[in-house]
Design a protein around this motif. Sequence first.
Motif, mmCIF file in Angstrom:
data_model
loop_
_atom_site.group_PDB
_atom_site.id
_atom_site.type_symbol
_atom_site.label_atom_id
_atom_site.label_comp_id
_atom_site.label_asym_id
_atom_site.label_seq_id
_atom_site.Cartn_x
_atom_site.Cartn_y
_atom_site.Cartn_z
ATOM 1 N N ASN A 118 1.367 -1.402 0.182
ATOM 2 C CA ASN A 118 -0.122 -0.293 0.600
ATOM 3 C C ASN A 118 1.016 1.430 0.002
ATOM 4 O O ASN A 118 0.483 2.258 -0.483
ATOM 5 N N GLU A 119 1.812 1.219 0.648
ATOM 6 C CA GLU A 119 2.580 2.664 0.906
ATOM 7 C C GLU A 119 3.546 2.866 -0.786
ATOM 8 O O GLU A 119 3.190 3.669 -0.873
ATOM 9 N N LYS A 120 4.525 1.466 -1.185
ATOM 10 C CA LYS A 120 4.197 1.516 -2.835
ATOM 11 C C LYS A 120 3.521 2.051 -3.646
ATOM 12 O O LYS A 120 3.647 2.841 -4.289
ATOM 13 N N LYS A 121 2.247 2.023 -3.791
ATOM 14 C CA LYS A 121 1.225 2.163 -4.434
ATOM 15 C C LYS A 121 0.992 3.342 -4.339
ATOM 16 O O LYS A 121 0.945 4.621 -5.266
ATOM 17 N N GLU A 122 1.014 4.407 -3.105
ATOM 18 C CA GLU A 122 0.770 5.467 -2.324
ATOM 19 C C GLU A 122 2.333 6.648 -2.960
ATOM 20 O O GLU A 122 1.618 7.727 -4.002
ATOM 21 N N PHE A 123 3.290 6.177 -2.862
ATOM 22 C CA PHE A 123 4.768 6.508 -3.834
ATOM 23 C C PHE A 123 4.350 6.827 -4.991
ATOM 24 O O PHE A 123 4.663 7.656 -5.434
ATOM 25 N N SER A 124 3.847 5.702 -5.402
ATOM 26 C CA SER A 124 3.506 5.357 -7.321
ATOM 27 C C SER A 124 2.774 7.059 -7.875
ATOM 28 O O SER A 124 2.875 7.124 -9.046
ATOM 29 N N LEU A 125 2.068 7.238 -6.513
ATOM 30 C CA LEU A 125 1.096 8.246 -7.645
ATOM 31 C C LEU A 125 1.807 9.398 -7.786
ATOM 32 O O LEU A 125 0.937 10.694 -7.282
ATOM 33 N N MET A 126 2.909 9.557 -7.074
ATOM 34 C CA MET A 126 3.716 10.707 -6.761
ATOM 35 C C MET A 126 4.319 11.324 -7.974
ATOM 36 O O MET A 126 5.259 10.949 -7.790
ATOM 37 N N SER A 127 4.541 12.637 -7.672
ATOM 38 C CA SER A 127 5.022 12.886 -9.167
ATOM 39 C C SER A 127 6.364 13.286 -8.620
ATOM 40 O O SER A 127 7.140 13.301 -9.852
ATOM 41 N N ASN A 128 6.412 14.668 -7.383
ATOM 42 C CA ASN A 128 7.505 14.484 -7.206
ATOM 43 C C ASN A 128 6.998 14.942 -5.617
ATOM 44 O O ASN A 128 5.934 14.775 -5.384
ATOM 45 N N PHE A 129 7.635 15.455 -4.808
ATOM 46 C CA PHE A 129 8.472 15.028 -3.023
ATOM 47 C C PHE A 129 9.358 15.621 -2.092
ATOM 48 O O PHE A 129 10.605 16.005 -3.401
ATOM 49 N N GLY A 130 9.137 16.499 -0.557
ATOM 50 C CA GLY A 130 10.421 16.789 -0.814
ATOM 51 C C GLY A 130 10.138 16.554 0.616
ATOM 52 O O GLY A 130 10.522 17.088 1.105
ATOM 53 N N LEU A 131 10.688 14.676 0.802
ATOM 54 C CA LEU A 131 10.707 14.993 2.283
ATOM 55 C C LEU A 131 12.487 14.047 2.648
ATOM 56 O O LEU A 131 12.503 13.543 1.572
ATOM 57 N N PRO A 132 12.522 14.592 4.015
ATOM 58 C CA PRO A 132 13.606 13.450 4.111
ATOM 59 C C PRO A 132 12.832 11.163 4.201
ATOM 60 O O PRO A 132 12.151 11.220 4.747
ATOM 61 N N ILE A 133 14.300 11.097 3.658
ATOM 62 C CA ILE A 133 13.670 8.959 4.190
ATOM 63 C C ILE A 133 13.140 8.854 4.754
ATOM 64 O O ILE A 133 12.179 8.226 5.034
ATOM 65 N N ASN A 134 13.296 9.240 6.144
ATOM 66 C CA ASN A 134 12.880 9.346 7.768
ATOM 67 C C ASN A 134 11.712 9.170 8.314
ATOM 68 O O ASN A 134 11.437 8.781 8.892
ATOM 69 N N GLN A 135 11.085 10.180 7.108
ATOM 70 C CA GLN A 135 9.969 11.028 6.765
ATOM 71 C C GLN A 135 8.879 10.431 5.936
ATOM 72 O O GLN A 135 7.728 10.530 6.279
ATOM 73 N N LEU A 136 9.379 9.499 4.690
ATOM 74 C CA LEU A 136 8.684 9.264 3.766
ATOM 75 C C LEU A 136 7.282 8.023 4.186
ATOM 76 O O LEU A 136 6.862 8.187 4.138
ATOM 77 N N LYS A 137 7.692 7.230 5.453
ATOM 78 C CA LYS A 137 7.256 6.616 5.442
ATOM 79 C C LYS A 137 5.829 6.672 5.893
ATOM 80 O O LYS A 137 4.600 6.041 6.449
ATOM 81 N N SER A 138 6.027 7.280 7.707
ATOM 82 C CA SER A 138 4.600 7.722 7.760
ATOM 83 C C SER A 138 3.588 8.766 6.731
ATOM 84 O O SER A 138 2.631 8.861 7.068
ATOM 85 N N TYR A 139 4.518 9.085 6.473
ATOM 86 C CA TYR A 139 3.849 10.410 5.230
ATOM 87 C C TYR A 139 3.293 10.324 4.075
ATOM 88 O O TYR A 139 1.667 9.577 4.287
ATOM 89 N N LEU A 140 3.973 9.003 3.587
ATOM 90 C CA LEU A 140 2.417 7.280 2.956
ATOM 91 C C LEU A 140 1.227 7.474 3.534
ATOM 92 O O LEU A 140 0.458 6.821 3.057
ATOM 93 N N ASN A 141 0.862 6.914 4.918
ATOM 94 C CA ASN A 141 0.380 6.141 5.827
ATOM 95 C C ASN A 141 -0.938 7.044 6.131
ATOM 96 O O ASN A 141 -1.595 6.668 6.822
ATOM 97 N N LEU A 142 0.045 8.441 6.358
ATOM 98 C CA LEU A 142 -1.603 9.475 6.054
ATOM 99 C C LEU A 142 -2.878 9.360 5.426
ATOM 100 O O LEU A 142 -2.643 9.486 4.071
#
Length: 208
Positions: A98-122
């Motif tokens: 589910n996190e991978k699917k959510e990430f695949s829909l993002m045309s761009n992003f500006g997050l440190p890697i350690n914040q990415l997982k929590s962002y994808l679950n919002l």
Amino acid sequence: MPAVKVKRASSSVDMTAMCDVAFLLLTFFILTAQFRSQDAAAIETPSSISGIKVPDNDIMTIGLGRDGKVYFGIDNAQNRIAMLDNIAAAKGLSFTNNEKKEFSLMSNFGLPINQLKSYLNLPKEQQAKVTQAGIPTDSTGAAPSNELKEWVYNARKANNNLRIALKGDNLAKFPEFKNVLATLQAQNINKFNLITGTEAPPAGWKAD
């Protein structure tokens, strides 16, 4: 003797078939349309008279906001998932389907890697309220953290045909832009496109 006037019958055209075709076409375009995902930040590019078009596919975009924050994105959802898998393997992380699917829909992003997982679950409405911190580009100091370098490397690992485009805000400061260039040059990348707005050429101007 006056001529006899022939009564004209009113003509009519059955529009039922044409309306059916119109609604079928409308339904087809609605179902097949791909909506563009919202950008992580609004970037107002400077204008130029260049007529060179940035490629539509196999493109890696590095954005630089007016506040110095760096944003990153590549086209193609499958390439985004492959890039995320590469980052996860390099960092010892794991992402759910589910996190991978959510990430695949993002045309761009500006997050440190350690914040990415929590962002994808919002939820989507909460994601829209998050102010993204930007991708770290620091290559100096006691604990350098140039995550842009890692994203560029793993994006090209996912698709070696990616071409690079830089999209900088008109009010972005040069030191931040210099950090982005240094990151690319550290990987022997010296060729890229600059995304600008369009401007009418002056009278008498002719492209070479």
